[in-house]
Design a protein around this motif. Structure first.
Motif, PDB file in Angstrom:
ATOM      1  N   ASN A  93       0.848  -1.187   0.000  1.00 16.09           N
ATOM      2  CA  ASN A  93       0.000   0.000   0.000  1.00 16.09           C
ATOM      3  C   ASN A  93       0.885   1.238   0.000  1.00 16.09           C
ATOM      4  OD1 ASN A  93      -1.826   2.047   0.447  1.00 16.09           O
ATOM      5  ND2 ASN A  93      -2.899   1.007   2.100  1.00 16.09           N
ATOM      6  N   ALA A  96       0.455   3.670   2.950  1.00 18.11           N
ATOM      7  CA  ALA A  96       0.682   3.225   4.325  1.00 18.11           C
ATOM      8  C   ALA A  96       1.676   4.146   5.018  1.00 18.11           C
ATOM      9  CB  ALA A  96       1.179   1.785   4.335  1.00 18.11           C
ATOM     10  N   ILE A 101      -2.464   5.104   9.118  1.00 15.87           N
ATOM     11  CA  ILE A 101      -3.226   3.871   9.298  1.00 15.87           C
ATOM     12  C   ILE A 101      -3.497   3.531  10.759  1.00 15.87           C
ATOM     13  CG2 ILE A 101      -2.313   2.938   7.144  1.00 15.87           C
ATOM     14  CD1 ILE A 101      -0.601   1.050   8.812  1.00 15.87           C
ATOM     15  N   ILE A 140      -6.421  -3.413  12.801  1.00 11.44           N
ATOM     16  CA  ILE A 140      -6.538  -2.913  11.425  1.00 11.44           C
ATOM     17  C   ILE A 140      -6.509  -4.073  10.434  1.00 11.44           C
ATOM     18  CG2 ILE A 140      -5.344  -1.568   9.645  1.00 11.44           C
ATOM     19  CD1 ILE A 140      -4.421   0.265  12.028  1.00 11.44           C
ATOM     20  N   ALA A 144      -9.575  -5.021   7.963  1.00 14.41           N
ATOM     21  CA  ALA A 144      -9.332  -4.852   6.529  1.00 14.41           C
ATOM     22  C   ALA A 144      -9.356  -6.171   5.759  1.00 14.41           C
ATOM     23  CB  ALA A 144      -7.986  -4.156   6.306  1.00 14.41           C
ATOM     24  N   ILE A 154      -7.329  -1.024   3.880  1.00 13.63           N
ATOM     25  CA  ILE A 154      -6.341  -0.732   4.920  1.00 13.63           C
ATOM     26  C   ILE A 154      -6.482   0.719   5.375  1.00 13.63           C
ATOM     27  CG2 ILE A 154      -3.878  -0.268   5.258  1.00 13.63           C
ATOM     28  CD1 ILE A 154      -4.221  -3.065   5.730  1.00 13.63           C
ATOM     29  N   ILE A 155      -6.576   1.628   4.410  1.00 10.93           N
ATOM     30  CA  ILE A 155      -6.688   3.045   4.747  1.00 10.93           C
ATOM     31  C   ILE A 155      -7.973   3.328   5.518  1.00 10.93           C
ATOM     32  CG2 ILE A 155      -6.969   5.370   3.787  1.00 10.93           C
ATOM     33  CD1 ILE A 155      -4.132   4.337   3.699  1.00 10.93           C
ATOM     34  N   GLY A 158      -7.762   1.891   8.929  1.00 12.28           N
ATOM     35  CA  GLY A 158      -6.825   2.686   9.710  1.00 12.28           C
ATOM     36  C   GLY A 158      -7.420   3.998  10.176  1.00 12.28           C
ATOM     37  N   SER A 162      -7.928   4.878  13.994  1.00 16.53           N
ATOM     38  CA  SER A 162      -7.265   6.093  14.462  1.00 16.53           C
ATOM     39  C   SER A 162      -8.252   7.042  15.128  1.00 16.53           C
ATOM     40  CB  SER A 162      -6.561   6.786  13.289  1.00 16.53           C
ATOM     41  OG  SER A 162      -5.851   7.913  13.730  1.00 16.53           O
TER      42      SER A 162
END
Length: 334
Positions: A93, A96, A101, A140, A144, A154-155, A158, A162
């Protein structure tokens, strides 16, 4: 999604030349950091002070204020840049980054809890932050995962993690409002008042983390070839991902425990390095480490001198630079 081969068509000679240029940037950033400030100190006095030949007020400023702060900035830059480079390889990614993330937020919540609840145990902040960072990384991954890992998931996972951890940090600041000033500086990400104890806190993690990252560069190169090819070459893909993610979390946690939530270094620096060196991690990791040290030292020098006598936390400057860069990458990838 980036280059599939480590070579990238860039010659070894050019890579060595770029690494040499990065090393020069590190030296220039170091000199600027210890020279510039409210008191301008000549280079010859800096040299004398560092090697024990100086005396007086200037030596105290250099040895007790500027030199440890500069060393901390360099080590933080190294750790965050390496952490971002590793995460980009492991997660396949390009977006990342330990801050984006949520890994830094996990380290931040654990670190700020330790700092507020047990303020006398500063040396334990890094291992506790590492536990928080690994916990965030695991959550995460779980969120994901759906028939594999995709960069966008993933984003999004994340960002969600977060935000949740950020709420936890805000709650801790409310419960311990009498100590909120230190917590606010932790949230902003700054190097103010960093001294020799902070150098000794982060230094072992920086040395061990960098060595392990460089040793793992071959495995990261193999990961770039795809899971099937990597398995065919005898690489234990999942174990490699777990180990390298843990290493990235440790590097990020050590940085967060010393300077707070300093973001975007792990996003900007690996990308800039990759553009100039290519995606061969044998060269990318040393390049990212050098450029990361130079960027954080240079940014901190600018942040504390540009608006003097007011000192701007370096985390604010990195956010101003990093947020547009992240949006640019996001539009390009999507």
């Amino acid at each position: 999604m980036g280059e599939k081969t480590p070579g990238g068509g860039i010659s070894t000679g050019r890579r060595v030349l770029v690494l040499s240029a990065f090393a020069v940037f590190v030296v220039l950033a170091f000199v600027a950091s210890v020279t510039l400030g409210s008191v301008r100190i000549p280079l010859e006095e800096i040299w004398q002070s560092i090697f024990g030949a100086g005396a007086g007020t200037h030596q105290q400023i250099i040895m007790n204020i500027r030199l440890p702060r500069t060393i901390v900035a360099a080590l933080v830059g190294i750790n965050l840049a390496l952490s971002g480079a590793i995460l980009q390889a492991v997660m396949k990614n390009p977006l990342a980054d330990p801050h984006i993330i949520g890994i830094s937020s996990g380290a931040g919540l654990a670190g700020i809890t330790m700092m507020l609840v047990y303020p006398g145990h500063e040396y334990l902040i890094t291992p506790v932050a590492f536990v928080g960072a690994m916990g965030a990384a695991i959550v995460i991954y779980i969120l994901a995962w759906k028939n594999g890992i995709r960069p966008v998931r993933i984003i999004l996972a994340g960002v969600a993690v977060s935000a949740f951890l950020g709420a936890g940090i805000s709650a801790m600041m409310i419960f311990y409002s009498d100590k909120v000033h230190g917590a606010l500086m932790f949230m902003a990400g700054g190097l103010a008042a960093r001294s020799w104890p902070h150098v000794f806190i982060i230094l072992p993690y920086a040395i061990a983390g960098a060595l392990l990252a460089f040793l793992g560069s071959k495995h990261l190169n193999i990961l770039q070839l795809g899971d099937e090819i990597a398995k065919g070459l005898g690489l234990n893909v999942e174990m490699t991902r777990v180990v390298m993610t843990a290493l990235a979390a440790l590097l990020a946690a050590s940085a967060v425990s010393v300077v707070g939530l300093l973001g975007f270094v792990g996003l900007i620096v690996p990308h800039a390095t990759r553009l100039m060196i290519g995606s061969d991690y044998r060269f990318l990791l040393p390049g990212a480490a050098l450029l990361g040290a130079a960027v954080v030292m240079g940014s901190d020098t600018f942040a504390r001198t540009a608006f003097a006598p007011t000192e701007l936390p370096v985390g604010i400057l990195m956010a101003v630079l990093g947020a547009p860069f992240f949006l640019f990458l996001l539009r390009r990838e999507l």
